[in-house]
Design an enzyme around this catalytic site. Structure first.
Site, PDB file in Angstrom:
ATOM      1  CB  SER A  13       8.342   6.445  26.971  1.00 20.79           C
ATOM      2  OG  SER A  13       8.710   5.305  26.275  1.00 20.79           O
ATOM      3  CE1 TYR A  56      13.377   5.865  29.606  1.00 21.75           C
ATOM      4  CE2 TYR A  56      12.007   4.528  28.621  1.00 21.75           C
ATOM      5  CZ  TYR A  56      12.538   5.720  28.580  1.00 21.75           C
ATOM      6  OH  TYR A  56      12.297   6.664  27.688  1.00 21.75           O
TER       7      TYR A  56
END
Length: 251
Positions: free
Chosen positions: A142, A155
């Site tokens: 990501s 995250y």
């Protein structure tokens, strides 16, 4: 040569592929000629996706419902499926909360789903690849592997950990003819981000922050995945490729 991108005769496993980015990646591999094993925990959703893709697939489609965070289930899946030429680690999750209020259980679940799963699948299917002397492992990272935003510290930690896990896997597996790389999407328009896409203020921020001036489309990920899964990338190893419209390139 363009033939080096052809995946005909190769077999891929895509985790978390019943919806969203995983489904698009599986469809892209099928279009490139690969046979694809779909994976998720939700059997009903998985079968529905299988039925949809099987209608137009160039390659053969299969499905296996198992939990990629469960060691015994992953080991059993590797024993059942046998040789997998391309492992795509896509399964992941997100929780949002200020760090001062973030539940420990949510942190543990994020790390299990986003990091432990990649360790387990790469180890078990990596063993088979080592025995064969070839293989491709592509892990979905990501922009949060590199950048952070409020409310998603765990995250970010999980996706940052993946970039180093990829390098470590490369160090161990590259001598055996295996390429291990990461594919890091920016902000993409999927069913999981639909609420953010529908928020005019957030969408305006994404468009302003991204040099390309738009949200990503899942189709934007297919080309890079096919490249990383094919012999065209045989000398690319331990890298994380950002597909983010330029977001990580600018301030």
């Amino acid at each position: 040569m363009l033939t080096s991108f052809d995946l005909t005769g190769r077999r891929a496993l895509v985790t978390g592929s019943s919806k969203g980015i995983g489904r698009a990646l599986a469809a892209g591999l099928l279009a490139a000629g690969a046979d694809v094993v779909l994976n998720a925990r939700d059997r009903d959703r998985l079968v529905a996706t299988y039925d949809e893709l099987e209608q137009t697939a160039r390659g053969r489609v299969e499905w296996r419902a198992f939990d990629v965070t469960d060691e015994e289930q992953v080991r059993a899946a590797a024993a059942e499926l046998g040789d997998i030429d391309i492992l795509v680690n896509n399964a992941g999750m997100q929780r949002r909360s200020p760090i001062t209020e973030f539940p420990t259980a949510d942190f543990d679940q994020i790390m299990a789903t986003n990091v432990r799963s990649v360790f387990l699948t790469s180890r078990e299917f990596g063993r088979l690849m080592v025995a064969r002397g070839a293989g491709k492992i592509v892990t979905v990272c990501s922009v949060q592997s590199l950048l952070a935003r409020p409310g998603i510290a765990p995250y970010c930690a999980s996706k940052g950990a993946l970039t180093m896990l990829i390098k470590g896997l490369c160090a161990d597996l590259a001598p055996h003819g295996i390429q291990v790389n990461g594919l890091a999407p920016g902000y993409f328009d999927t069913e999981l981000t639909s609420a953010l896409v529908a928020d005019p203020e957030f969408t305006a921020w994404v468009e302003k922050r991204t040099p390309a001036g738009r949200w990503g489309d899942v189709a934007d990920l297919v080309g890079p995945l096919v490249w990383l899964s094919s012999s065209a990338s045989d000398f690319v190893n331990g890298q994380t490729i950002y597909v983010d419209g330029g977001m990580t390139a600018v301030l």
